[in-house]
Write a protein that holds these residues in place. Structure first.
Motif, short mmCIF file in Angstrom:
data_model
loop_
_atom_site.label_atom_id
_atom_site.label_comp_id
_atom_site.label_asym_id
_atom_site.label_seq_id
_atom_site.Cartn_x
_atom_site.Cartn_y
_atom_site.Cartn_z
N ILE A 50 0.83 -1.31 -0.15
CA ILE A 50 -0.12 -0.09 -0.16
C ILE A 50 0.95 1.38 -0.11
O ILE A 50 0.65 2.27 -0.57
CB ILE A 50 -0.91 -0.07 1.09
N LYS A 51 2.15 1.10 0.84
CA LYS A 51 2.85 2.54 0.64
C LYS A 51 3.32 2.72 -0.77
O LYS A 51 3.63 3.75 -1.14
CB LYS A 51 3.95 2.35 1.88
N ASP A 52 3.58 1.81 -1.53
CA ASP A 52 3.75 1.85 -2.98
C ASP A 52 2.93 2.46 -3.78
O ASP A 52 3.16 3.46 -4.57
CB ASP A 52 4.28 0.57 -3.61
N ILE A 53 1.64 2.23 -3.47
CA ILE A 53 0.71 2.69 -4.39
C ILE A 53 0.21 3.99 -3.90
O ILE A 53 -0.15 4.85 -4.61
CB ILE A 53 -0.84 1.71 -3.95
N ARG A 54 0.54 4.43 -2.59
CA ARG A 54 0.20 5.66 -2.18
C ARG A 54 1.31 6.69 -2.91
O ARG A 54 1.05 7.88 -3.04
CB ARG A 54 0.43 6.18 -0.65
N LYS A 55 2.52 6.43 -3.45
CA LYS A 55 3.49 6.97 -4.12
C LYS A 55 3.06 7.19 -5.58
O LYS A 55 3.78 7.89 -6.18
CB LYS A 55 4.80 6.48 -4.01
N MET A 56 2.16 6.46 -6.18
CA MET A 56 1.68 6.36 -7.52
C MET A 56 1.01 7.85 -7.81
O MET A 56 0.86 7.96 -8.95
CB MET A 56 0.83 5.35 -7.78
N ILE A 57 0.75 8.77 -6.82
CA ILE A 57 0.13 9.94 -7.08
C ILE A 57 1.28 10.87 -8.13
O ILE A 57 1.05 11.72 -8.56
CB ILE A 57 -0.35 10.63 -5.78
N ASN A 66 -4.85 5.98 -11.32
CA ASN A 66 -6.21 5.33 -11.02
C ASN A 66 -6.21 4.21 -9.98
O ASN A 66 -7.04 4.30 -9.02
CB ASN A 66 -6.70 4.63 -12.21
N LEU A 67 -5.24 3.43 -9.76
CA LEU A 67 -5.12 2.53 -8.60
C LEU A 67 -4.82 3.34 -7.50
O LEU A 67 -5.52 2.90 -6.35
CB LEU A 67 -3.65 1.57 -9.00
N TYR A 68 -3.98 4.33 -7.41
CA TYR A 68 -3.77 5.40 -6.31
C TYR A 68 -5.24 5.77 -5.79
O TYR A 68 -5.67 5.84 -4.83
CB TYR A 68 -3.01 6.39 -6.49
N LYS A 70 -8.24 4.53 -6.27
CA LYS A 70 -8.95 3.54 -5.81
C LYS A 70 -8.78 3.15 -4.30
O LYS A 70 -9.69 2.69 -3.48
CB LYS A 70 -8.99 2.08 -6.63
N ILE A 71 -7.19 2.94 -3.89
CA ILE A 71 -6.71 2.58 -2.72
C ILE A 71 -6.62 3.74 -1.75
O ILE A 71 -6.75 3.48 -0.59
CB ILE A 71 -5.30 1.87 -2.85
N ASN A 72 -6.60 4.89 -2.22
CA ASN A 72 -6.30 6.13 -1.09
C ASN A 72 -7.46 5.96 -0.08
O ASN A 72 -7.26 6.35 0.77
CB ASN A 72 -6.43 7.20 -2.01
N PHE A 73 -8.67 5.62 -0.44
CA PHE A 73 -9.63 5.73 0.75
C PHE A 73 -9.95 4.48 1.66
O PHE A 73 -10.62 4.37 2.39
CB PHE A 73 -10.98 5.89 -0.23
N ILE A 74 -9.05 3.59 1.42
CA ILE A 74 -8.97 2.46 2.40
C ILE A 74 -8.13 3.12 3.58
O ILE A 74 -7.01 3.08 3.64
CB ILE A 74 -8.03 1.20 1.80
N SER A 75 -8.91 3.36 4.67
CA SER A 75 -8.29 3.89 5.94
C SER A 75 -7.91 3.01 6.89
O SER A 75 -6.96 3.24 7.68
CB SER A 75 -9.40 4.92 6.73
N SER A 90 -8.88 -7.19 -18.98
CA SER A 90 -7.64 -6.66 -19.53
C SER A 90 -7.14 -5.35 -18.98
O SER A 90 -6.01 -4.85 -19.02
CB SER A 90 -8.51 -6.18 -20.87
N PHE A 91 -8.18 -4.52 -18.18
CA PHE A 91 -7.40 -3.53 -17.37
C PHE A 91 -6.48 -3.86 -16.47
O PHE A 91 -5.52 -3.48 -16.17
CB PHE A 91 -8.61 -2.84 -16.56
N ASN A 92 -6.85 -5.12 -15.81
CA ASN A 92 -5.74 -5.55 -14.68
C ASN A 92 -4.37 -5.94 -15.30
O ASN A 92 -3.30 -5.90 -14.83
CB ASN A 92 -6.45 -6.68 -13.89
N GLU A 93 -4.68 -6.60 -16.57
CA GLU A 93 -3.32 -6.88 -17.30
C GLU A 93 -2.64 -5.72 -17.54
O GLU A 93 -1.31 -5.84 -17.47
CB GLU A 93 -3.82 -7.67 -18.54
N ALA A 94 -3.04 -4.53 -18.15
CA ALA A 94 -2.34 -3.64 -18.23
C ALA A 94 -1.73 -2.94 -17.08
O ALA A 94 -0.59 -2.38 -17.09
CB ALA A 94 -3.26 -2.30 -19.17
N LEU A 95 -2.65 -2.77 -16.02
CA LEU A 95 -2.06 -2.42 -14.81
C LEU A 95 -0.84 -3.17 -14.10
O LEU A 95 0.19 -2.71 -13.76
CB LEU A 95 -3.10 -2.33 -13.87
N ILE A 96 -0.96 -4.49 -14.32
CA ILE A 96 0.21 -5.25 -13.90
C ILE A 96 1.26 -5.06 -14.79
O ILE A 96 2.59 -4.90 -14.31
CB ILE A 96 -0.21 -6.70 -13.97
#
Length: 181
Positions: A50-57, A66-68, A70-75, A90-96
């Motif tokens: 999650i700390k990596d996702i928070r840096k995706m901003i 977009n992933l950031y 989605k995850i930003n609101f998980i408190s 296909s969205f998850n494939e592109a994201l991965i």
């Protein structure tokens, strides 16, 4: 840090022959799509902290932002928790694929294969590169370049954390998954 979960049976990707495409942009898009398919053929899912996702901003990639979002609101999530992204759309494939292509995220399998000496060399190299690039920043530097330097500084911090963790205890961190996509 991310963890790649591979399939049990390894497959080989065979590139299909390119049909006649009129435009150069169409040809480049087709080649990039085939490269993505070849990269993802043996990957079942990916776990990312999650700390990596928070840096995706700070990225300029719309899929990662977009992933950031989605995850930003998980408190209730801890920064060291992992989220699993399955390759089921296909969205998850592109994201991965975008996560694998980013240069500022660390792959746990790559880190476990390196010795502490190699990790310290990589840290020193990254510090020297950052020092060189930060001295060249001016007020007219585009924002995506300054944000990329921030992400590389974050990579340096994560490398130092991992090195301290491996030198102080066992080399395998605890993994706790909290969500799936």
């Amino acid at each position: 840090m991310y963890i790649v979960n591979k399939t049990k049976i390894e497959k080989k990707y065979k590139f299909p022959s390119m049909s006649y495409l009129n435009h150069r942009k169409t040809q480049v898009a087709w080649i990039n799509y085939q490269k993505m398919k070849a990269t993802l053929i043996n990957i079942k899912s990916i776990d990312i902290q999650i700390k990596d996702i928070r840096k995706m901003i700070y990225t300029s990639n719309p899929l990662l932002i977009n992933l950031y979002n989605k995850i930003n609101f998980i408190s209730s999530a801890n920064e060291t928790d992992f989220i699993e992204i399955k390759k089921n759309s296909s969205f998850n494939e592109a994201l991965i694929f975008q996560i694998l292509e980013v240069d500022w995220l660390l792959n746990l399998a790559d880190l476990q294969n390196k010795t502490p000496e190699l990790l310290t060399e990589e840290i020193e190299f990254l510090e020297s590169c950052l020092l060189e690039h930060t001295s060249n920043i001016t007020p007219t530097t585009p924002y995506h370049q300054t944000y990329h330097l921030r992400l590389l500084e974050y990579k340096l911090l994560c490398l130092k954390e991992y090195l301290n963790f491996t030198l102080s205890s066992s080399p395998t961190p605890l993994i706790r998954k909290i969500a799936k996509f």
